[in-house]
Write a protein that holds these residues in place. Structure first.
Motif, short mmCIF file in Angstrom:
data_model
loop_
_atom_site.label_atom_id
_atom_site.label_comp_id
_atom_site.label_asym_id
_atom_site.label_seq_id
_atom_site.Cartn_x
_atom_site.Cartn_y
_atom_site.Cartn_z
N ALA A 92 -10.26 -16.96 57.58
CA ALA A 92 -10.37 -16.92 59.24
C ALA A 92 -8.87 -16.28 59.38
N SER A 93 -8.68 -15.33 60.26
CA SER A 93 -7.89 -14.72 60.51
C SER A 93 -6.49 -15.78 61.90
N THR A 94 -7.22 -16.67 62.13
CA THR A 94 -6.30 -18.00 62.40
C THR A 94 -5.67 -18.87 61.89
N LEU A 95 -6.05 -18.86 61.31
CA LEU A 95 -5.16 -19.86 59.49
C LEU A 95 -3.91 -19.07 58.97
N THR A 96 -3.18 -19.92 59.54
CA THR A 96 -1.44 -19.20 59.60
C THR A 96 -0.88 -19.87 58.69
N ASP A 97 -0.85 -21.10 58.27
CA ASP A 97 -0.51 -21.91 57.38
C ASP A 97 -0.62 -22.29 55.86
N THR A 99 -2.24 -23.18 52.69
CA THR A 99 -3.84 -23.88 52.32
C THR A 99 -4.14 -23.87 51.07
#
Length: 109
Positions: A92-97, A99
């Motif tokens: 997902a493009s909202t995943l920035t950390d 993981t």
């Protein structure tokens, strides 16, 4: 061990007292080194974490490594093999950390 009262020492590739193994990480590569007195087979698998089933992992044609015994080799020349994990899929493009999306398992036999 081989014979009576002798123990394989993986640190020196001789029979004497025991030694220890270890783990380290380096990017997407997996290296297996055999410091034992027996031939080993390493089987590598990748399993996606829950919620990341759309991410798959492959070791190409090296998901199984067959390594000869270290008997008769210098420590620096122990049988070794390396492969790289290649991931495919979309996050997902909202995943920035950072993981955890999956787990690599190395089974030694």
């Amino acid at each position: 061990s081989e014979g009576s009262g002798r123990t394989w020492n993986p640190a020196t590739h001789t029979y004497s007292s025991g030694g220890t193994g270890g783990w380290s990480h380096n990017g997407n590569t997996v290296t297996v080194t055999n410091h034992s007195n027996a031939q080993v087979t390493a089987k590598l698998t990748y399993t996606s974490e829950t919620g990341y089933e759309g991410i798959s992992g492959s070791f190409g044609d090296k998901s199984t490594m067959n390594l000869k015994t270290a008997v008769g080799t210098e420590v620096y020349a122990a049988p070794t093999d390396t492969t790289a994990l290649t991931l495919s899929g979309t996050l997902a493009s909202t995943l920035t950390d950072p993981t955890t999306v999956g787990t690599i398992t190395v089974t030694i036999r």
